[in-house]
Enzyme design. Sequence first.
Site, PDB file in Angstrom:
ATOM      1  N   GLY A  35       0.933  -1.283   0.079  1.00 59.78           N
ATOM      2  CA  GLY A  35       0.013  -0.136  -0.066  1.00 59.78           C
ATOM      3  C   GLY A  35       0.874   1.086   0.095  1.00 59.78           C
ATOM      4  O   GLY A  35       2.258   1.356  -0.287  1.00 59.78           O
ATOM      5  N   ASN A  36       0.174   2.394   0.454  1.00 54.46           N
ATOM      6  CA  ASN A  36       0.945   3.611   0.411  1.00 54.46           C
ATOM      7  C   ASN A  36       0.342   4.569   1.199  1.00 54.46           C
ATOM      8  O   ASN A  36      -0.528   4.095   1.785  1.00 54.46           O
ATOM      9  CB  ASN A  36       1.170   4.436  -1.115  1.00 54.46           C
ATOM     10  CG  ASN A  36      -0.334   4.620  -1.635  1.00 54.46           C
ATOM     11  OD1 ASN A  36      -0.960   5.358  -1.054  1.00 54.46           O
ATOM     12  ND2 ASN A  36      -0.622   3.955  -2.764  1.00 54.46           N
ATOM     13  N   ARG A  37       1.077   5.712   1.634  1.00 60.16           N
ATOM     14  CA  ARG A  37       0.708   6.292   2.659  1.00 60.16           C
ATOM     15  C   ARG A  37      -0.563   7.200   2.448  1.00 60.16           C
ATOM     16  O   ARG A  37      -0.767   8.374   3.297  1.00 60.16           O
ATOM     17  CB  ARG A  37       1.882   7.308   3.085  1.00 60.16           C
ATOM     18  CG  ARG A  37       3.114   6.592   3.423  1.00 60.16           C
ATOM     19  CD  ARG A  37       4.256   7.434   3.643  1.00 60.16           C
ATOM     20  NE  ARG A  37       4.221   8.491   4.265  1.00 60.16           N
ATOM     21  CZ  ARG A  37       4.267   8.599   5.731  1.00 60.16           C
ATOM     22  NH1 ARG A  37       4.986   7.584   6.215  1.00 60.16           N
ATOM     23  NH2 ARG A  37       4.284   9.528   6.308  1.00 60.16           N
ATOM     24  N   SER A  38      -1.309   7.379   1.264  1.00 58.91           N
ATOM     25  CA  SER A  38      -2.427   8.306   0.753  1.00 58.91           C
ATOM     26  C   SER A  38      -3.408   8.040   1.968  1.00 58.91           C
ATOM     27  O   SER A  38      -3.860   7.152   1.980  1.00 58.91           O
ATOM     28  CB  SER A  38      -2.561   8.134  -0.501  1.00 58.91           C
ATOM     29  OG  SER A  38      -3.874   8.938  -0.784  1.00 58.91           O
TER      30      SER A  38
END
Length: 415
Positions: free
Chosen positions: A218-221
């Site tokens: 995933g990512n930090r958004s």
Amino acid sequence: MNSALAGNTAERAHSKPRVVLGVTGGIAAYKSCTLLRLLSKAGVDVHVIPTPSALEMVGKTTWEALSGNPVYTRVTEGADSVTHIRYAQEADLIIVAPATANTLAKVRWGLADNLLTSTLLAATCPVIMAPAMHTEMWLDEATVDNVAALRERGIEIIDVATGALTSGDIGAGRMLEPEELADIVLERLKATRDFEGVRIAISAGGTHEALDPVRFIGNRSSGRFGVEIARAALRRGADVCLVAANVSADVLAGAHGAQIRRVESALDMQAAMREEAGSADIIIMAAAVADYRPSQAGETKRKKTGESLQIELVENPDILAELAAHRGREGQMVVGFAAETGDEKASALDYGIAKAKSKGADVLIVNEVGATTGFGDVDTAITIVNGEGKILSQAEGSKSRMAQHILSVLRERIN
Ligand code: CTP
């Protein structure tokens, strides 16, 4: 939730414009009863917030009966739903009539000592103040200075009228008549709904690319920027569909009124956005889409082997580039984001401009991100460029203000 402001999604999507009528402790408060009636008659949902001293002029029961909504004066009332924040978020416009010299001064300095001043401090919608006071107070250097500072900040201060004052004197200081104020409010409301009839599909959040049933890349958004754009667009009258990838419920709550489609992976998002593209006038890809996904997502939880692990990743489709290349409708505007970090070779803006040219989008919003900037509830600096990489606008501030700014730039570019 505070019943005064509660509303389910469907209801909010086509709801009446909402105006907060702030009333402060001036004799002209009685005239605001007429203002309220005129606004209600014109189809506006009016919520009255009197200051405690205004209640000495006109009582709570009158405001409740005339508006059909509950009336609070203190921040602690309805504290469970943080009333002042709700009022500030939900209002399309706030008018303070009459506005005393005292309240003008408090707003100028950011005091938040009652529900009205707290709401004003939290408000992002247009604010109008209609002063009423004795001539000497209106002309006093302190008031003149406060009025100038508030105007500078974008608050509309209506000039006072000249005529008979409560003291028996004649001079400048009368509040404008309620009929005139109602016309001003209705006019401003019309201008705030400049996206009426426009359908916008917005993607937000960060995709999750499954490794196995319990793990993902995933990512930090947080999805906050996309949600802020959705919220601002709704307020301006747009019909909004938000395709949300893994956005938390509390962030998503900011977009109530939008049609929400929850997705998880880039492929899910691609499918949802393709569908929405058929009916959208504007597409905004604010989501952080993973560029790669594991080539295989195991059906069972992967076990530790004691060996190093290699995972094969395959490239995800570039949704923005695809939507830009195959427009769902004629004249559709496609907007992308470029979350960039600069490096020794080029700045974040240079990378953003290069991306604008390569993606085929009509507009690209470039913002610099890093471990501590750009993500979540923080201020952001944006540069808006067109498809050729030409800078259209640069701005800096909270995500909600930047969302408004982006919409204004887009508004100028649609027919
Ligand atoms: N985007 C997309 N599909 C992808 C990747 C990105 O639609 N597979 C969109 C994003 O929603 C954003 C824009 O493309 O509007 C730019 O995203 P960004 O992550 O900054 O750039 P990438 O295209 O992924 O390029 P790179 O990671 O190489 O900088």
